[in-house]
Design an enzyme around this catalytic site. Sequence first.
Site, PDB file in Angstrom:
ATOM      1  N   CYS A 101       0.896  -1.353  -0.190  1.00 59.45           N
ATOM      2  CA  CYS A 101      -0.042   0.015  -0.052  1.00 59.45           C
ATOM      3  C   CYS A 101       0.904   1.249  -0.052  1.00 59.45           C
ATOM      4  CB  CYS A 101      -0.882  -0.064   1.181  1.00 59.45           C
ATOM      5  SG  CYS A 101      -1.947  -1.461   1.075  1.00 59.45           S
ATOM      6  N   HIS A 394      -9.776   2.704  -0.989  1.00 55.19           N
ATOM      7  CA  HIS A 394      -8.401   2.362  -0.848  1.00 55.19           C
ATOM      8  C   HIS A 394      -7.857   1.326  -2.082  1.00 55.19           C
ATOM      9  CE1 HIS A 394      -4.441   1.371   0.437  1.00 55.19           C
ATOM     10  NE2 HIS A 394      -4.926   0.365   1.177  1.00 55.19           N
ATOM     11  N   CYS A 423       0.803   3.215   6.046  1.00 55.24           N
ATOM     12  CA  CYS A 423       1.261   1.827   6.339  1.00 55.24           C
ATOM     13  C   CYS A 423       1.093   0.807   5.224  1.00 55.24           C
ATOM     14  CB  CYS A 423       0.293   1.475   7.634  1.00 55.24           C
ATOM     15  SG  CYS A 423      -1.436   1.315   7.235  1.00 55.24           S
TER      16      CYS A 423
END
Lengths: 438, 301
Positions: A101, A394, A423
């Site tokens: 990510c 996301h 993160c």
Amino acid sequence: MADQAGSQNAARTPRTAVVIGGNRIPFARSGGAYAYSSNKDMLIAALDGLVARFGLQGERIGEVAAGAVLKHSRDFNLTREAVLGSALSPETPAYDLQQACATGLETVVGLSNKIRLGQIESGIAGGVDSASDAPIVVSEGLRRVLLDLSRARTPQQKIKALGRLRPKDLSPNAPTTGEPRTGLSMGEHQALTTAAWNISREAQDELAYRSHQNLAAAYERGFFADLMTPYRGLTRDANLRADTSPEKLATLKPVFGTSLDTPATMTAGNSTPLTDGAALVLLGSEEYATANNLPMLATIVDAEAAAVDFVHGDEGLLMGGVHAVPRLLQRNGLTFDDFDFFEIHEAFAGTVLSALAAWEDEDYCKRVLGLDGALGSIDPSKLNVNGSSLAAGHPFAATGGRIVATLAKTLSEKGGRGLISICAAGGQGVVAILEARN
Amino acid sequence: MNGAPSGETVLAGLPSLPGLYRQAVALVVRRTIGRAPVASALPSARHRVHGVRIDLAELTRFEQELGSAARDKLPSAYLHTVAFPVAMSVLARPDFPLPLLGMVHLSNEVHQDRQVAASEVLDIVAYSEDLRPHAAGTQVDVVTEVDVAGRRVWTGRSVYLARGVRLDASGPRTSDAERPPFTAPRPTALWTLDAGTGRRYAAVSGDWNPIHLSGPTARVLGMRTAIAHGMYLAARMVDQAVAAPTGALDWRIDFAAPVPLPAVVAASFTRTRYDGGERVDVVGWSAERRKPHFTGWVRAE
């Protein structure tokens, strides 16, 4: 114009890299508007919009860097193929990068460093992900038979290879969000951290509510007008619920941490959904922006990556950014008081709240982060002021580009300094500092 | 087999495990019809195999099935697998007093002085010792030692229980102490074991014990369903605890309730660092039924 606005003799001392602008497509929920769009399709859509906005048709950009977390093996050169499918000069080089990510933010860090070193004058950084069009692979048994079959020379060898095939080998494997080394899903990992920091259900729902409120308000005032290109009928992030409320969020059933001894607090409302989308930012040297009469939204000051050991229970999976931030602040001689905006990626509401709690905890900061005392508190009014992943969604590798463009524009409007923390799977975190230009 | 000094038998090569299982079945039949005597003491025999070489393809399949990196160094649990046929040949002797089939694996403890390369040639010896009563039957230790060029590199001690077998009714019995109720720690890992786990581990380890293969074959031996190999759990535990050991490695696993297949095993890994090394304590339990499956530790220097 081409990637040579600076001096012919590339500067050997670090220069300044700036964010010129950004562009993304609205994020869709998995199986929604982009169900049949591939990563390449969406990356090209975001690239087309960026090219149009900044007049980059036919231009040779210094380098384009992007990536996808869920990537098909045929997309080994995803970003270069997207460049070839765009209006950019076909002489624009590109590379793929993947850091879960943190992919999008890491492409920004990498290209801005090249700009600072004088290796390139301009760059396009970001990422794309599709949870809908995810690659499905054949089973390990079938894969091995097919590989041995391709190596077989005689009919006997081929029959022998095929003879090993079993009916169960024909069922395919879809990617999972499980951590390879622990088998726990990302949500289950976060549930452990959320419980360890005693983060309440109410606090998580409140953060999710604010994310939707802030994102909705940003759309209302036209904040995204020059940061987004509509695609496949979407003009706003499909996950945004402007009418949600803490009461509505409180009715949702917990989905993670249900087998722990502590109350389960993580729901579909305070966790990010699986999402499709793409986001890019245009970067350049000050010289490049000036020579081409382009805006400079913010300066990319510095960045830091960290990783934690979640395998042996030393730290939570999504706490990498918590470790990276104090190191970055220390190197730059800054404290939380020096920042006006904080962009902490909302993988889960619990991720953000655990980070805030950790930085406020004196014992933790001394014992785990090696600081002299608590790192400090973050004023909620400075946090994710234009919404974040809980509301927007996301698409893993696209999140960094969304956040960098959002913060850069916020800084260009309001001034000041901003901190980004993202993160990532594998216990990683990448953080960065951006500053307003004036 | 050749006789050798001190009750040692040197085998020509690694025995075939399926052959040993067939031998064990035949022995059960002969004992059942009363044609074979049951010994009451352990044989003093030690079985030895010289010059064992590692098959790299088999090693790779083992490592990949366990999810560990395919290295040129041998996983500690793989040395147990390589030596297992030698240990089994001791248990399958006609003069071994306990029935091989249906024995329960209680624990395993390994001391390894250094890492062993796949290219090294191994000498393996196995013997049994310390036959003793247990509250539920009779237990015995099986010791396996691996030498390279005359130096000990790996020692493993497995404890097995023959349930319901009483060799000496008057002997002292270790009693099952009152067990405290199990409190599940916070899990740091979740292992999803599908129904084929036992068959796949059998294929890479050679341990085709029917209790691991399928429901019907397990039921023949009195199990309700197929159960996971204890060594499968041990191998995963050791690999996950210390991903890249460089020197000495010691570990122990104590098995509690067997893992019925398919299953979801929750596990907790807790690391303590100390001067010159680290120790990782591990607990594995049933995610569904909150019952412990195993406890263990791994120490690396």
